[in-house]
Write an enzyme that holds these catalytic residues in place. Sequence first.
Site, PDB file in Angstrom:
ATOM      1  N   ASN A   1      21.440  33.276 -43.107  1.00 10.01           N
ATOM      2  CA  ASN A   1      22.852  33.701 -42.687  1.00 10.01           C
ATOM      3  C   ASN A   1      22.948  33.064 -41.263  1.00 10.01           C
ATOM      4  O   ASN A   1      23.905  32.457 -41.083  1.00 10.01           O
ATOM      5  CB  ASN A   1      23.146  35.126 -42.722  1.00 10.01           C
ATOM      6  CG  ASN A   1      23.686  35.570 -44.004  1.00 10.01           C
ATOM      7  OD1 ASN A   1      23.649  34.817 -45.042  1.00 10.01           O
ATOM      8  ND2 ASN A   1      24.156  36.757 -44.151  1.00 10.01           N
TER       9      ASN A   1
ATOM     10  N   GLN B   1      11.468  22.305 -55.798  1.00 12.07           N
ATOM     11  CA  GLN B   1      11.891  21.850 -54.429  1.00 12.07           C
ATOM     12  C   GLN B   1      10.823  21.963 -53.263  1.00 12.07           C
ATOM     13  O   GLN B   1      10.705  23.142 -52.955  1.00 12.07           O
ATOM     14  CB  GLN B   1      13.510  22.607 -54.130  1.00 12.07           C
ATOM     15  CG  GLN B   1      13.906  21.866 -52.665  1.00 12.07           C
ATOM     16  CD  GLN B   1      15.159  22.766 -52.301  1.00 12.07           C
ATOM     17  OE1 GLN B   1      15.205  23.818 -52.900  1.00 12.07           O
ATOM     18  NE2 GLN B   1      15.822  22.154 -51.606  1.00 12.07           N
ATOM     19  N   GLY B   2      10.363  20.887 -52.946  1.00 12.25           N
ATOM     20  CA  GLY B   2       9.303  21.137 -51.860  1.00 12.25           C
ATOM     21  C   GLY B   2       9.637  20.977 -50.518  1.00 12.25           C
ATOM     22  O   GLY B   2       9.607  19.705 -49.921  1.00 12.25           O
ATOM     23  N   TYR B   3      10.267  21.776 -49.988  1.00 13.86           N
ATOM     24  CA  TYR B   3      11.082  21.394 -48.602  1.00 13.86           C
ATOM     25  C   TYR B   3      10.208  22.416 -47.576  1.00 13.86           C
ATOM     26  O   TYR B   3       9.508  21.739 -46.757  1.00 13.86           O
ATOM     27  CB  TYR B   3      12.409  21.860 -48.407  1.00 13.86           C
ATOM     28  CG  TYR B   3      13.238  20.887 -49.033  1.00 13.86           C
ATOM     29  CD1 TYR B   3      13.140  19.766 -49.607  1.00 13.86           C
ATOM     30  CD2 TYR B   3      14.715  21.068 -48.409  1.00 13.86           C
ATOM     31  CE1 TYR B   3      14.260  18.990 -50.168  1.00 13.86           C
ATOM     32  CE2 TYR B   3      15.761  20.122 -48.733  1.00 13.86           C
ATOM     33  CZ  TYR B   3      15.581  19.028 -49.499  1.00 13.86           C
ATOM     34  OH  TYR B   3      16.460  18.020 -50.006  1.00 13.86           O
ATOM     35  N   SER B   4      10.175  23.751 -47.689  1.00  9.22           N
ATOM     36  CA  SER B   4       9.674  24.458 -46.850  1.00  9.22           C
ATOM     37  C   SER B   4       8.194  24.474 -46.724  1.00  9.22           C
ATOM     38  O   SER B   4       7.340  24.252 -47.698  1.00  9.22           O
ATOM     39  CB  SER B   4      10.139  26.211 -47.293  1.00  9.22           C
ATOM     40  OG  SER B   4      11.545  26.160 -47.396  1.00  9.22           O
TER      41      SER B   4
ATOM     42  N   SER C   1      10.184  27.613 -55.652  1.00  6.37           N
ATOM     43  CA  SER C   1      10.612  28.307 -56.780  1.00  6.37           C
ATOM     44  C   SER C   1      10.343  27.534 -58.043  1.00  6.37           C
ATOM     45  O   SER C   1      10.358  26.457 -58.150  1.00  6.37           O
ATOM     46  CB  SER C   1      12.199  28.556 -56.621  1.00  6.37           C
ATOM     47  OG  SER C   1      12.679  29.151 -55.509  1.00  6.37           O
TER      48      SER C   1
ATOM     49  N   GLU D   1      23.308  22.197 -52.545  1.00  6.43           N
ATOM     50  CA  GLU D   1      22.580  23.446 -52.873  1.00  6.43           C
ATOM     51  C   GLU D   1      23.629  24.606 -52.507  1.00  6.43           C
ATOM     52  O   GLU D   1      23.632  25.499 -52.773  1.00  6.43           O
ATOM     53  CB  GLU D   1      21.468  23.787 -52.252  1.00  6.43           C
ATOM     54  CG  GLU D   1      20.561  25.005 -52.421  1.00  6.43           C
ATOM     55  CD  GLU D   1      19.048  24.790 -52.093  1.00  6.43           C
ATOM     56  OE1 GLU D   1      18.702  24.030 -51.322  1.00  6.43           O
ATOM     57  OE2 GLU D   1      18.326  25.540 -52.464  1.00  6.43           O
TER      58      GLU D   1
HETATM   59  C1  LIG Z   1      13.931  33.532 -53.010  1.00  6.35           C
HETATM   60  C2  LIG Z   1      13.981  32.167 -52.313  1.00  6.35           C
HETATM   61  C3  LIG Z   1      13.463  31.119 -52.943  1.00  6.35           C
HETATM   62  C4  LIG Z   1      13.204  29.952 -52.148  1.00  6.35           C
HETATM   63  N1  LIG Z   1      12.799  28.679 -52.740  1.00  6.35           N
HETATM   64  C5  LIG Z   1      12.391  27.786 -51.893  1.00  6.35           C
HETATM   65  C6  LIG Z   1      12.239  26.553 -52.765  1.00  6.35           C
HETATM   66  O1  LIG Z   1      12.291  26.468 -54.109  1.00  6.35           O
HETATM   67  N2  LIG Z   1      11.800  25.279 -52.151  1.00  6.35           N
HETATM   68  C7  LIG Z   1      11.793  25.362 -50.640  1.00  6.35           C
HETATM   69  O2  LIG Z   1      11.371  24.379 -50.137  1.00  6.35           O
HETATM   70  N3  LIG Z   1      11.809  26.721 -50.206  1.00  6.35           N
HETATM   71  C8  LIG Z   1      12.351  27.684 -50.817  1.00  6.35           C
HETATM   72  N4  LIG Z   1      12.824  28.906 -49.991  1.00  6.35           N
HETATM   73  C9  LIG Z   1      12.420  29.077 -48.453  1.00  6.35           C
HETATM   74  C10 LIG Z   1      13.719  29.164 -47.979  1.00  6.35           C
HETATM   75  O3  LIG Z   1      14.223  27.713 -47.811  1.00  6.35           O
HETATM   76  C11 LIG Z   1      13.434  29.524 -46.334  1.00  6.35           C
HETATM   77  O4  LIG Z   1      12.915  30.723 -46.355  1.00  6.35           O
HETATM   78  C12 LIG Z   1      14.463  29.511 -45.260  1.00  6.35           C
HETATM   79  O5  LIG Z   1      15.153  28.086 -45.119  1.00  6.35           O
HETATM   80  C13 LIG Z   1      14.272  30.032 -44.120  1.00  6.35           C
HETATM   81  O6  LIG Z   1      12.913  29.628 -43.667  1.00  6.35           O
HETATM   82  P1  LIG Z   1      11.707  30.680 -43.028  1.00  6.35           P
HETATM   83  O7  LIG Z   1      11.482  31.527 -44.250  1.00  6.35           O
HETATM   84  O8  LIG Z   1      10.745  29.762 -42.674  1.00  6.35           O
HETATM   85  O9  LIG Z   1      12.348  31.311 -41.844  1.00  6.35           O
HETATM   86  P2  LIG Z   1      12.340  31.096 -40.378  1.00  6.35           P
HETATM   87  O10 LIG Z   1      12.881  29.622 -40.155  1.00  6.35           O
HETATM   88  O11 LIG Z   1      11.191  31.243 -39.722  1.00  6.35           O
HETATM   89  O12 LIG Z   1      13.487  31.994 -39.734  1.00  6.35           O
HETATM   90  C14 LIG Z   1      13.147  33.359 -39.325  1.00  6.35           C
HETATM   91  C15 LIG Z   1      14.271  34.067 -38.873  1.00  6.35           C
HETATM   92  O13 LIG Z   1      14.697  33.235 -37.587  1.00  6.35           O
HETATM   93  C16 LIG Z   1      16.155  32.801 -37.878  1.00  6.35           C
HETATM   94  N5  LIG Z   1      16.534  31.646 -37.182  1.00  6.35           N
HETATM   95  C17 LIG Z   1      15.565  30.564 -37.202  1.00  6.35           C
HETATM   96  N6  LIG Z   1      16.060  29.446 -36.681  1.00  6.35           N
HETATM   97  C18 LIG Z   1      17.322  29.595 -35.973  1.00  6.35           C
HETATM   98  C19 LIG Z   1      18.338  29.393 -35.262  1.00  6.35           C
HETATM   99  N7  LIG Z   1      18.344  27.974 -34.986  1.00  6.35           N
HETATM  100  N8  LIG Z   1      19.487  29.959 -34.873  1.00  6.35           N
HETATM  101  C20 LIG Z   1      19.113  31.481 -35.524  1.00  6.35           C
HETATM  102  N9  LIG Z   1      18.567  32.158 -36.110  1.00  6.35           N
HETATM  103  C21 LIG Z   1      17.682  31.375 -36.092  1.00  6.35           C
HETATM  104  C22 LIG Z   1      16.354  32.927 -39.179  1.00  6.35           C
HETATM  105  O14 LIG Z   1      17.759  33.105 -39.757  1.00  6.35           O
HETATM  106  C23 LIG Z   1      15.409  34.107 -39.799  1.00  6.35           C
HETATM  107  O15 LIG Z   1      16.204  35.152 -39.554  1.00  6.35           O
HETATM  108  C24 LIG Z   1      13.063  29.973 -50.741  1.00  6.35           C
HETATM  109  C25 LIG Z   1      13.056  31.160 -50.137  1.00  6.35           C
HETATM  110  C26 LIG Z   1      13.364  32.431 -51.018  1.00  6.35           C
HETATM  111  C27 LIG Z   1      13.759  33.682 -50.127  1.00  6.35           C
END
Ligand SMILES: Cc1cc2nc3c(=O)[nH]c(=O)nc-3n(C[C@H](O)[C@H](O)[C@H](O)COP(=O)(O)OP(=O)(O)OC[C@H]3O[C@@H](n4cnc5c(N)ncnc54)[C@H](O)[C@@H]3O)c2cc1C
Length: 398
Positions: free
Chosen positions: A374, A131-134, A166, A249
């Site tokens: 969360n 999954q290429g989202y992040s 992942s 998901e």
């Molecule tokens: C084990 C694992 C597997 C993953 N696998 C994939 C994958 O296969 N493909 C993929 O695309 N991604 C994947 N991810 C990425 C995952 O989707 C992102 O880590 C997640 O969406 C959070 O984004 P970020 O890490 O950029 O954190 P950020 O978005 O930068 O967030 C940082 C902090 O700010 C808080 N925050 C941000 N915005 C808000 C808001 N509006 N209100 C309140 N709090 C906020 C967050 O809750 C967090 O605590 C994976 C992550 C993990 C840990």
Amino acid sequence: MDLRFSEEDEAFREEIRTWLDANLVGEFAALRGRGGSGDLEGAGELRRAWERTLAGGGWTCVGWPKEYGGRGLSLTQEVIFNEEYARARAPGRLGHIGETLLGPTLIAFGTEAQKRRFLPPIVRAEELWCQGYSEPNAGSDLGNVQCKAERVGDEWVVTGQKVWTSLASISDWCFVLCRTDAAAPKHRGISYLLVPMRQPGVEIVPIRQITGTAEFAEVFFDGARTAADNVVGSPGDGWKVAMGTLAFERGASTLGQQLAFEGELGQVIEAAKANGAVKDPVMRQRLADAWIGLRIMRMNALRTLSETEGGAQLSREALITKLDLATWHRDLGKLAMDVLGPWSEIAASAPYELGDLQRLFLWTRSDTIYAGTNQIQRNIIAERALGLPREPRAAGER
Ligand SMILES: Cc1cc2nc3c(=O)[nH]c(=O)nc-3n(C[C@H](O)[C@H](O)[C@H](O)COP(=O)(O)OP(=O)(O)OC[C@H]3O[C@@H](n4cnc5c(N)ncnc54)[C@H](O)[C@@H]3O)c2cc1C
């Protein structure tokens, strides 16, 4: 609301239980308990063989309609399948991203040609997906994706970076959110592309984690190509499709997880009995709390199933599922370390051989992050389930 399983459902439970007992044997017996928390890529080759055996028995993509190669199971039976799979300690599924995310998305939004091309190899466990989202600046704020795709002749040419992808290093294909119209507002101009991973324009750089393993990776696209037809939904309309995938998901696929968790809680209780931690009254209460939390999770899953039966949409109560299971699981990891006490800090052997509970602790830190943190889940519950005012957004955002 009826929280019991019907006779037909119980008969189905017996069928899958019998099949697993008969097939998770021989070389596959060693896979019991593999591929879980902190071991997503472990025993990869043997697990691929296991997936093909599952496929041969008709036990992949069980919830998909029969016309697409699935079993057409009801949501309840799908959950029973997942429960029995976990009870047997069958290995974590390498094909789960294709099966639970991309497949349902294509069934909902794909063209007939896309369904014919991409669904059968997922059913047969022949092609793996990631999954290429992040991206570095697009996680919670997914609408900010900057990875670009340009239409050149009858192809899309993709350039940009994804992160935390992942299972990227073992995947054949990736569904990639790309910006295809830089001038459009933030949540428009995004397209949902299906991109082959094994080509010169794709570089995969594994990210080693604190568990010592590297299940996810940075993925760099530098002129990677895919056919013009490999866009799901209309070009520029990928946001809607992407949100559809996220609903899968965070929804039905999470309902059957409590039995896997039950096994892990059992391990923590065994450790507490073995080292005497169970005699501490506070520890006993925490173990009992964990058990109660698991029962609540199960009751909520059954309630959700009961309310969903016959309807296509999950009820709004389902919105708490991801938040609940992520928080419970993270807390279980912490409890496991408190049970082990000082031994939690000592590796089983040099240089970095972690025990199951240590891996559980380290891995479960990610539960409250992946598939939406969360905080993001709470925003969703507030806005979509409770109807509270939407969080402030910048001018021009949705
Ligand atoms: C084990 C694992 C597997 C993953 N696998 C994939 C994958 O296969 N493909 C993929 O695309 N991604 C994947 N991810 C990425 C995952 O989707 C992102 O880590 C997640 O969406 C959070 O984004 P970020 O890490 O950029 O954190 P950020 O978005 O930068 O967030 C940082 C902090 O700010 C808080 N925050 C941000 N915005 C808000 C808001 N509006 N209100 C309140 N709090 C906020 C967050 O809750 C967090 O605590 C994976 C992550 C993990 C840990």
